[in-house]
Design an enzyme around this catalytic site. Structure first.
Site, PDB file in Angstrom:
ATOM      1  N   LYS A  71       5.681  38.778 -80.349  1.00 30.82           N
ATOM      2  CA  LYS A  71       5.144  38.352 -81.645  1.00 30.82           C
ATOM      3  C   LYS A  71       5.452  39.309 -82.789  1.00 30.82           C
ATOM      4  O   LYS A  71       5.629  38.883 -83.930  1.00 30.82           O
ATOM      5  CB  LYS A  71       3.623  38.155 -81.557  1.00 30.82           C
ATOM      6  CG  LYS A  71       3.196  36.937 -80.782  1.00 30.82           C
ATOM      7  CD  LYS A  71       1.689  36.783 -80.862  1.00 30.82           C
ATOM      8  CE  LYS A  71       1.216  35.576 -80.072  1.00 30.82           C
ATOM      9  NZ  LYS A  71      -0.228  35.351 -80.247  1.00 30.82           N
ATOM     10  N   GLY A 132     -11.938  45.274 -79.753  1.00 33.29           N
ATOM     11  CA  GLY A 132     -10.505  45.421 -79.562  1.00 33.29           C
ATOM     12  C   GLY A 132      -9.806  45.614 -80.894  1.00 33.29           C
ATOM     13  O   GLY A 132     -10.238  45.081 -81.926  1.00 33.29           O
ATOM     14  N   GLY A 134      -6.149  45.568 -81.034  1.00 35.20           N
ATOM     15  CA  GLY A 134      -4.733  45.279 -80.794  1.00 35.20           C
ATOM     16  C   GLY A 134      -4.265  44.051 -81.552  1.00 35.20           C
ATOM     17  O   GLY A 134      -4.867  43.639 -82.548  1.00 35.20           O
TER      18      GLY A 134
END
Length: 286
Positions: A71, A132, A134
């Site tokens: 991505k 998170g 990320g």
């Protein structure tokens, strides 16, 4: 160069890719609207992935979805990039125009917000905790801020949460918060954006931040409840969701980009649910 495909072909590229439900979703969209199109999944090597995606378009591919781990690595293929893809720092959708230019977009964030709105579980000024820091977290922050939510980022490595919150501070109310300070806040929605679910682990969050009315959402999807979902249910949450709705909604936004038709998301989720039930019933032994 001759067109390799008789139908309009779309694909999802990734590594691994065998688990992807995107072909089921998009091919169901095509049936709904009687379109002569086909959607396939393609496993890419990590060495020659750019070359292979380019080849797909040169041989007649019309559009593609990009999943892990590519991505953040397909920007160089694009002649145009949408604002939301630039802000997210990743691309999950490619569209080939008739003049052979490629547009890069990101439908992950708008897909996530669309699912929350469809479920009627989000309001402006909601406090949303994202666990998170990320790529999964990065993809959903901008649409939530634009909608008017207050975002809190926590991460086991706190410095990553700080860096991420600073990147988005010009788009709305966002701050980083340490794991040990989570119980000082009340959150309307808690989102697991870590990869913990892949390994059947649970993010390290204190159970007392989960209340009866707390909405818990695991971006990770599998057919059974994830351990994060079980954890949230065990500590009192009555509203626990997995990522299937986000998956279908982000696919719907990709489909809209390619075909200028926004497909019926509710019908698609019903189709996937029925298919899962049939599969489970077949595996039962009486």
């Amino acid at each position: 160069m001759n067109n390799l495909y008789e139908k309009k072909i779309y694909a999802v590229f990734g590594n691994p890719i065998s688990h992807s439900k995107s072909p089921e979703i998009h091919n169901f969209f095509y049936k709904l609207y009687n379109l002569n199109q086909k959607y396939i999944k393609i496993h890419l090597s990590k060495k020659n992935f750019l070359k292979n995606i380019s080849f797909f378009f040169k041989r007649g591919g019309k559009g593609a979805n990009i999943t892990l781990p590519f991505k953040e690595k397909v920007f160089s293929l694009c002649h145009e990039i949408t604002n939301r893809a630039k802000i997210a720092g990743s691309i999950n959708t490619l569209k080939l125009f008739e003049n052979e230019t490629i547009l890069g977009d990101n439908t992950d964030g708008i897909g996530f917000l669309s699912d929350l709105l469809l479920k009627k579980i989000v309001k402006r000024k909601f406090n949303i905790l994202i666990i998170g820091a990320g790529g999964a977290a990065r993809g959903i922050i901008y649409p939530l801020l634009k909608f008017g939510c207050n975002i809190f980022i926590t991460n086991r490595t706190f410095n990553k949460a700080k860096i991420l919150s600073k990147e988005f501070q010009n788009f709305g109310n966002i701050e980083s918060i340490t794991l040990k300070n989570l119980n000082q806040m009340k959150f309307n929605i808690i989102v697991n954006a870590t990869s913990a679910g892949i390994f059947n682990n649970i993010p390290l969050i204190p159970e007392n931040i989960i209340r009866k009315e707390t909405i818990c959402y695991d971006m990770f999807y599998k057919e059974k409840n994830t351990n994060f979902m079980k954890f949230c249910k065990n500590f009192g949450s009555n509203k626990v969701f997995n990522g299937i709705g986000m998956l279908v909604n982000q696919a719907a936004h990709s489909f809209f980009l390619w075909n200028n038709i926004f497909p019926n998301v509710k019908k698609t989720i019903k189709f996937l649910t029925k298919k899962k039930i049939k599969k489970n019933n077949k595996s039962l032994k009486y």
